[in-house]
Design an enzyme around this catalytic site. Sequence first.
Site, PDB file in Angstrom:
ATOM      1  N   ALA A 285      -7.761  -6.472  -6.110  1.00 41.12           N
ATOM      2  CA  ALA A 285      -8.480  -5.665  -7.085  1.00 41.12           C
ATOM      3  C   ALA A 285      -9.502  -4.824  -6.324  1.00 41.12           C
ATOM      4  O   ALA A 285      -9.933  -5.203  -5.230  1.00 41.12           O
ATOM      5  CB  ALA A 285      -9.165  -6.576  -8.097  1.00 41.12           C
TER       6      ALA A 285
ATOM      7  N   GLU B 198     -10.154 -14.276  -2.412  1.00 37.44           N
ATOM      8  CA  GLU B 198     -11.309 -14.075  -3.302  1.00 37.44           C
ATOM      9  C   GLU B 198     -12.478 -14.982  -2.925  1.00 37.44           C
ATOM     10  O   GLU B 198     -13.637 -14.647  -3.152  1.00 37.44           O
ATOM     11  CB  GLU B 198     -10.908 -14.325  -4.768  1.00 37.44           C
ATOM     12  CG  GLU B 198      -9.974 -13.295  -5.364  1.00 37.44           C
ATOM     13  CD  GLU B 198      -8.496 -13.603  -5.154  1.00 37.44           C
ATOM     14  OE1 GLU B 198      -8.166 -14.430  -4.270  1.00 37.44           O
ATOM     15  OE2 GLU B 198      -7.669 -13.007  -5.863  1.00 37.44           O
TER      16      GLU B 198
HETATM   17  N1  DAK Z   1     -10.876  -2.902  -2.772  1.00 35.89           N
HETATM   18  C1  DAK Z   1     -11.377  -1.693  -2.439  1.00 35.89           C
HETATM   19  N2  DAK Z   1     -11.114  -1.074  -1.290  1.00 35.89           N
HETATM   20  C2  DAK Z   1     -10.335  -1.699  -0.403  1.00 35.89           C
HETATM   21  C3  DAK Z   1      -9.785  -2.971  -0.658  1.00 35.89           C
HETATM   22  C4  DAK Z   1     -10.072  -3.589  -1.928  1.00 35.89           C
HETATM   23  N3  DAK Z   1      -9.589  -4.768  -2.313  1.00 35.89           N
HETATM   24  N4  DAK Z   1      -9.051  -3.337   0.401  1.00 35.89           N
HETATM   25  C5  DAK Z   1      -9.128  -2.337   1.289  1.00 35.89           C
HETATM   26  N5  DAK Z   1      -9.894  -1.347   0.811  1.00 35.89           N
HETATM   27  C6  DAK Z   1     -10.248  -0.086   1.473  1.00 35.89           C
HETATM   28  C7  DAK Z   1     -11.242  -0.298   2.592  1.00 35.89           C
HETATM   29  O1  DAK Z   1     -12.545  -0.370   2.060  1.00 35.89           O
HETATM   30  C8  DAK Z   1     -11.021   0.928   3.419  1.00 35.89           C
HETATM   31  O2  DAK Z   1     -11.653   2.016   2.809  1.00 35.89           O
HETATM   32  P1  DAK Z   1     -12.556   3.048   3.679  1.00 35.89           P
HETATM   33  O3  DAK Z   1     -13.592   2.226   4.332  1.00 35.89           O
HETATM   34  O4  DAK Z   1     -11.568   3.655   4.667  1.00 35.89           O
HETATM   35  O5  DAK Z   1     -13.074   4.032   2.671  1.00 35.89           O
HETATM   36  C9  DAK Z   1      -9.531   1.154   3.294  1.00 35.89           C
HETATM   37  O6  DAK Z   1      -9.114   0.446   2.139  1.00 35.89           O
HETATM   38  C10 DAK Z   1      -8.751   0.599   4.491  1.00 35.89           C
HETATM   39  O7  DAK Z   1      -9.127  -0.751   4.654  1.00 35.89           O
HETATM   40  P2  DAK Z   1      -9.614  -1.362   6.054  1.00 35.89           P
HETATM   41  O8  DAK Z   1     -10.276  -0.304   6.889  1.00 35.89           O
HETATM   42  O9  DAK Z   1     -10.394  -2.573   5.760  1.00 35.89           O
HETATM   43  O10 DAK Z   1      -8.208  -1.690   6.719  1.00 35.89           O
HETATM   44  P3  DAK Z   1      -7.876  -2.843   7.764  1.00 35.89           P
HETATM   45  O11 DAK Z   1      -6.476  -2.589   8.192  1.00 35.89           O
HETATM   46  O12 DAK Z   1      -8.944  -2.938   8.814  1.00 35.89           O
HETATM   47  O13 DAK Z   1      -7.947  -4.206   6.932  1.00 35.89           O
HETATM   48  C11 DAK Z   1      -7.491  -5.622   5.013  1.00 35.89           C
HETATM   49  C12 DAK Z   1      -7.021  -4.443   5.904  1.00 35.89           C
HETATM   50  C13 DAK Z   1      -6.501  -5.724   3.833  1.00 35.89           C
HETATM   51  C14 DAK Z   1      -7.422  -6.942   5.811  1.00 35.89           C
HETATM   52  C15 DAK Z   1      -8.952  -5.394   4.535  1.00 35.89           C
HETATM   53  O14 DAK Z   1      -9.007  -4.087   3.955  1.00 35.89           O
HETATM   54  C16 DAK Z   1      -9.411  -6.372   3.503  1.00 35.89           C
HETATM   55  O15 DAK Z   1      -9.763  -7.500   3.824  1.00 35.89           O
HETATM   56  N6  DAK Z   1      -9.453  -5.931   2.232  1.00 35.89           N
HETATM   57  C17 DAK Z   1      -9.957  -6.752   1.122  1.00 35.89           C
HETATM   58  C18 DAK Z   1      -8.980  -7.825   0.753  1.00 35.89           C
HETATM   59  C19 DAK Z   1      -9.499  -8.681  -0.371  1.00 35.89           C
HETATM   60  O16 DAK Z   1     -10.554  -9.321  -0.280  1.00 35.89           O
HETATM   61  N7  DAK Z   1      -8.782  -8.686  -1.457  1.00 35.89           N
HETATM   62  C20 DAK Z   1      -9.152  -9.476  -2.645  1.00 35.89           C
HETATM   63  C21 DAK Z   1     -10.001  -8.592  -3.549  1.00 35.89           C
HETATM   64  S1  DAK Z   1     -10.627  -9.493  -4.916  1.00 35.89           S
HETATM   65  C22 DAK Z   1      -9.696 -10.439 -12.379  1.00 35.89           C
HETATM   66  C23 DAK Z   1      -8.737  -9.580 -11.978  1.00 35.89           C
HETATM   67  C24 DAK Z   1      -8.454  -9.440 -10.639  1.00 35.89           C
HETATM   68  C25 DAK Z   1      -9.136 -10.145  -9.703  1.00 35.89           C
HETATM   69  C26 DAK Z   1     -10.110 -11.021 -10.106  1.00 35.89           C
HETATM   70  C27 DAK Z   1     -10.399 -11.170 -11.444  1.00 35.89           C
HETATM   71  N8  DAK Z   1      -9.993 -10.621 -13.785  1.00 35.89           N
HETATM   72  C28 DAK Z   1      -9.127  -9.977 -14.761  1.00 35.89           C
HETATM   73  C29 DAK Z   1     -10.819 -11.666 -14.218  1.00 35.89           C
HETATM   74  C30 DAK Z   1      -8.816  -9.949  -8.308  1.00 35.89           C
HETATM   75  C31 DAK Z   1      -9.722 -10.034  -7.329  1.00 35.89           C
HETATM   76  C32 DAK Z   1      -9.382  -9.518  -6.013  1.00 35.89           C
HETATM   77  O17 DAK Z   1      -8.277  -9.115  -5.736  1.00 35.89           O
END
Ligand code: DAK
Length: 288
Positions: free
Chosen positions: A95, A162
């Site tokens: 997300a 998360e």
């Molecule tokens: N959100 C926003 N932007 C994101 C993102 C995300 N989840 N993942 C990546 N990006 C963005 C980065 O900020 C970066 O943007 P700029 O800085 O260039 O502007 C761009 O994508 C490229 O990412 P990286 O530079 O970080 O790329 P890398 O290859 O170095 O790393 C990575 C890739 C996937 C390992 C890293 O980006 C990463 O760790 N991303 C976050 C992964 C994460 O934590 N995902 C879980 C998110 S929380 C709900 C509904 C849904 C949810 C919860 C509740 N309800 C209905 C109750 C879900 C929650 C989640 O999914």
Amino acid sequence: CAIAVDVDVNAVGPVRCVAKLEQLKAARATVLGRTIAVEIAHYVALIRLNRPEALNALNAQLLTELADAMKAADKNDKVRCIVLTGSEKAFAAGADIGEMSGKSFVEMFESDYFTPETDTICNVRKPVIAAVAGYALGGGCELAMMCDFIIAADNAKFGQPEINLGVVAGIGGTQRLTRFVGKSKAMDMHLTGRFMDAEEAERSGLVSRVVPAKKLIEEAMTAAQKIAGKSAIATKVVKEAVNRSYETTLREGILFERRVFHALFSTEDQKEGMSAFLEKREAQFRDR
Ligand code: DAK
């Protein structure tokens, strides 16, 4: 922005055989949203998540467009199977953290964040294949698990990180991942936030098969076209019956399966499928 997916690709009647990739490319018609792209050919809708700047992170706009496209594909007579994919680097990295970070409990609760969109996606009755390359993290992993099965590229990485953000999965991850891979591995994934590669995902039952990244779309489209050639009644019944195994007890699930099995004997497609086998010819299903 409207996602109209009624495109004539000059194909009449159910798909009888798997079209060659060149034919598929020639017949392809594309409809673009701002965050997704939809291509329809040979009774398969290929929906691509398309927010490369954020690794296809799921924001409200993307999920709304995706839900609209899924609903339209479900209604479209020229679609008999759906493939959902992202880019080679990311199916979806979760997300959108930027969109969520400042929200209060009341805002989340009152908007029922993502519930209408994900309900729409889960309510699609036609078969949906997730073709996953690169990152499928958090909501991205959960979105892939909402599909009927997952074909993974060899570079795929699955995770529920998360916990690193101080939260928990919110669109089914604690429930679906546990059903796919069992309690121990699901706990490991959710508590440590580690990523699982494609090989481990296949071994654990999260994905049905792993293919080279370059062949991902070809393999997914071939599987989808194979499904598109079956009786549409039977594919919907299969989907409902298999999903029952998640949603009810074994006893109720088996009873449901038996009843729908019996019910299919009221269809022409059952007579045709079994006659074709006995007559050693290919079945000509008419969805009746
Ligand atoms: N959100 C926003 N932007 C994101 C993102 C995300 N989840 N993942 C990546 N990006 C963005 C980065 O900020 C970066 O943007 P700029 O800085 O260039 O502007 C761009 O994508 C490229 O990412 P990286 O530079 O970080 O790329 P890398 O290859 O170095 O790393 C990575 C890739 C996937 C390992 C890293 O980006 C990463 O760790 N991303 C976050 C992964 C994460 O934590 N995902 C879980 C998110 S929380 C709900 C509904 C849904 C949810 C919860 C509740 N309800 C209905 C109750 C879900 C929650 C989640 O999914």
